[in-house]
Scaffold this motif. Sequence first.
Motif, short mmCIF file in Angstrom:
data_model
loop_
_atom_site.label_atom_id
_atom_site.label_comp_id
_atom_site.label_asym_id
_atom_site.label_seq_id
_atom_site.Cartn_x
_atom_site.Cartn_y
_atom_site.Cartn_z
N SER A 1 4.29 4.21 25.91
CA SER A 1 3.74 4.28 24.45
C SER A 1 4.45 5.81 23.75
O SER A 1 4.61 6.71 24.42
CB SER A 1 1.97 4.83 24.74
OG SER A 1 1.70 5.37 23.40
N SER A 2 4.44 5.50 22.58
CA SER A 2 5.10 6.84 21.60
C SER A 2 3.91 7.26 20.96
O SER A 2 4.16 8.18 20.32
CB SER A 2 6.10 6.08 20.66
OG SER A 2 5.36 5.32 19.86
N ASP A 3 2.60 7.01 21.26
CA ASP A 3 1.51 7.51 20.83
C ASP A 3 0.97 8.76 21.74
O ASP A 3 0.35 8.54 22.53
CB ASP A 3 0.40 6.58 20.73
CG ASP A 3 -0.79 7.29 19.84
OD1 ASP A 3 -0.88 8.57 19.78
OD2 ASP A 3 -1.71 6.50 19.57
N PRO A 4 1.12 10.16 21.31
CA PRO A 4 0.56 11.20 22.25
C PRO A 4 -0.82 11.24 22.43
O PRO A 4 -1.17 11.55 23.58
CB PRO A 4 1.14 12.49 21.54
CG PRO A 4 2.31 12.24 20.48
CD PRO A 4 1.88 10.47 19.87
N ALA A 5 -1.38 10.88 21.54
CA ALA A 5 -2.83 10.66 21.71
C ALA A 5 -3.58 9.86 22.91
O ALA A 5 -4.30 9.94 23.77
CB ALA A 5 -3.70 10.57 20.36
N GLN A 6 -2.84 8.48 22.51
CA GLN A 6 -3.04 7.66 23.48
C GLN A 6 -2.56 7.72 25.08
O GLN A 6 -3.34 7.65 26.03
CB GLN A 6 -2.44 6.13 23.17
CG GLN A 6 -2.73 4.88 24.21
CD GLN A 6 -1.61 3.76 23.79
OE1 GLN A 6 -0.78 4.19 23.08
NE2 GLN A 6 -2.06 2.60 24.17
N ALA A 7 -1.49 8.42 25.15
CA ALA A 7 -1.02 8.98 26.42
C ALA A 7 -1.63 10.00 27.25
O ALA A 7 -2.07 10.12 28.25
CB ALA A 7 0.40 9.46 26.21
N SER A 8 -2.24 10.98 26.13
CA SER A 8 -3.12 12.16 26.71
C SER A 8 -4.43 11.38 27.38
O SER A 8 -4.89 11.86 28.26
CB SER A 8 -3.60 12.97 25.56
OG SER A 8 -4.33 14.14 26.05
N VAL A 9 -5.13 10.24 26.72
CA VAL A 9 -6.21 10.01 27.17
C VAL A 9 -5.82 9.04 28.50
O VAL A 9 -6.69 9.16 29.51
CB VAL A 9 -6.73 8.70 26.05
CG1 VAL A 9 -7.70 7.75 26.79
CG2 VAL A 9 -7.44 9.42 24.88
N TRP A 10 -4.81 8.37 28.62
CA TRP A 10 -4.36 7.67 29.64
C TRP A 10 -4.23 8.77 30.99
O TRP A 10 -4.95 8.42 32.13
CB TRP A 10 -3.02 6.92 29.46
CG TRP A 10 -2.70 6.14 30.68
CD1 TRP A 10 -2.83 4.65 30.50
CD2 TRP A 10 -1.88 6.23 31.98
NE1 TRP A 10 -2.14 4.16 31.76
CE2 TRP A 10 -1.72 5.00 32.71
CE3 TRP A 10 -1.68 7.46 32.51
CZ2 TRP A 10 -1.13 5.18 33.85
CZ3 TRP A 10 -0.94 7.52 33.61
CH2 TRP A 10 -0.67 6.15 34.13
N LEU A 11 -3.63 9.76 30.71
CA LEU A 11 -3.52 10.76 31.94
C LEU A 11 -4.78 11.46 32.12
O LEU A 11 -4.90 11.40 33.49
CB LEU A 11 -2.58 11.86 31.41
CG LEU A 11 -0.98 11.62 31.44
CD1 LEU A 11 0.03 12.66 30.60
CD2 LEU A 11 -0.41 11.32 32.62
N GLU A 12 -5.80 11.68 31.38
CA GLU A 12 -6.76 12.38 31.50
C GLU A 12 -7.49 11.27 32.50
O GLU A 12 -8.27 11.76 33.57
CB GLU A 12 -7.68 12.72 30.29
CG GLU A 12 -9.08 13.23 30.79
CD GLU A 12 -9.87 13.91 29.59
OE1 GLU A 12 -9.11 14.03 28.33
OE2 GLU A 12 -10.80 14.70 29.84
N ARG A 13 -7.62 10.06 32.03
CA ARG A 13 -8.36 9.24 32.97
C ARG A 13 -7.75 8.81 34.27
O ARG A 13 -8.67 8.62 35.53
CB ARG A 13 -8.26 7.77 32.35
CG ARG A 13 -9.30 6.73 32.77
CD ARG A 13 -9.48 5.34 31.83
NE ARG A 13 -8.28 4.65 31.80
CZ ARG A 13 -7.61 4.47 30.77
NH1 ARG A 13 -8.02 4.84 29.44
NH2 ARG A 13 -6.40 3.42 30.89
N HIS A 14 -6.44 8.95 34.41
CA HIS A 14 -5.87 8.74 35.77
C HIS A 14 -5.85 10.08 36.53
O HIS A 14 -5.90 9.96 37.83
CB HIS A 14 -4.56 8.04 35.69
CG HIS A 14 -4.44 6.83 35.22
ND1 HIS A 14 -4.69 6.32 34.03
CD2 HIS A 14 -4.24 5.64 36.15
CE1 HIS A 14 -4.77 5.16 34.00
NE2 HIS A 14 -4.44 4.48 35.15
N LEU A 15 -6.04 11.22 36.02
CA LEU A 15 -5.85 12.64 36.69
C LEU A 15 -7.07 13.28 36.88
O LEU A 15 -7.44 14.15 37.93
CB LEU A 15 -4.76 13.35 36.10
CG LEU A 15 -3.25 13.12 36.17
CD1 LEU A 15 -2.50 13.85 35.46
CD2 LEU A 15 -2.87 13.29 37.70
N GLY A 16 -7.93 12.84 35.93
CA GLY A 16 -9.37 13.58 36.05
C GLY A 16 -9.53 15.10 35.25
O GLY A 16 -9.98 15.58 35.27
#
Lengths: 179, 255
Positions: free
Chosen positions: B146-161
Amino acid sequence: MATDDRSMRFAAQVLPCLGSAYRLARWLTHSHEDAEEVVQEACLQAFRAFDGLRGADARPWLLAIVRHAAFACLRKRHGVSQHELLDEDLEAAWAPTATLPIGPEAVASHLQDAARLHRAIARLPMVYREVLVLREFEDMTYQAIAKLLDVPAGTVMSRLARARQRLLVLLSSTPARGD
Amino acid sequence: VETEVDCTTCRGRLSALLDAELEGLDAQAVRDHVRGCAGCRQQLDALRALQFQVRAHPLPLPDLAPLAAQVRAALPARPTGTPRRCWPRWLVSAWPVLACGVTCAALAGAAAVLILRPSAEDVLGDLAVSAYLRAQHLDTAEGLVSSDPAQASVWLERHLGHAVRVPDLQAHGFALEGVRVDFLYHQPVAALAYRAGGQVVQVFLWPRGSEPALHGALSDEGLQIRFWSWRGEHRCAISAMDAGTLQRFVAGFDA
């Protein structure tokens, strides 16, 4: 002390690729001793990174680490520069219209001597030698080689074409044993 | 649709034709040309003979059993049941040394470059290099493209907690390519990939506890590596790009 199951899984997945790893290291470094050291170093690096492999094919992954370790060995031990290792300027020197220097019958007769062929491959510049070795001895697809080298597949295609052209030129000028 | 090729185009593609790496119309057009051109046919035959001979003469392998035994012997052994998800003792103990080094460098008026204690330098560098290599040879399905920082941030929070800030660095010339979860010594970390021109820079982020700040600059095996801490987070950036460009990236990342 009981051996950790991680070490056992690593041995089961990665050690079967040791032959490929040694062969690549040997072609890149030209030396049995260097190749053995490169493979050992690469295996230790691979072990540290093993958690990230997660079911992916271990061979291209290990070969990428071997290549990296071989370049490090050439730089540190033999003073080979990064420019010499990956000289992109070489690619401009090849013209696709050039007529191959020898025909099919001559290729067959020139290659009766395996040592002569190996000497010619060893004289290829690194950018050509590595794609040739990965294609012919590891039977990797252009896409897999591209991923390993982190270059576009089109670059693999052109480098391989140039590698073969250069190899034919080298064969036509490499003396047979005893010449 | 009929596609014709001339000798120049054909000879540039003979090698790929030999490897069955040309597709569809392209392959057919080259085959058609070769059929009607004696010169190109001879070139293809020469390449085919070369390939046959090369494959028939692989480098003889020595007995690899001793090498395999050496590799096995070098693998760390660990008692079954030892917890894995913890930072190694040497790494924790290295942090005060790193922090001390930064202070000395600052006092000396040097740039933010640190000479790490050799053992820590070697292992930290190796960990980063390994993670860098790993990212290049795993399927993108392992993470989020993804080139979308907001989407990437959400994905990481979901996987890392925990929350992970993914900065938009377009204005600095670095485009976000994707994110994934990676591991540095069994510890899950956020891994971000940016691209500038043909070069990729990877950044690993993990929460900072009570340990001192981490700062360092290494050059290892053609890769530039930076370690630093910022706003409750440890960071590591690694790339094959030159040191100046990576420093520009780091400055943009912290902005």
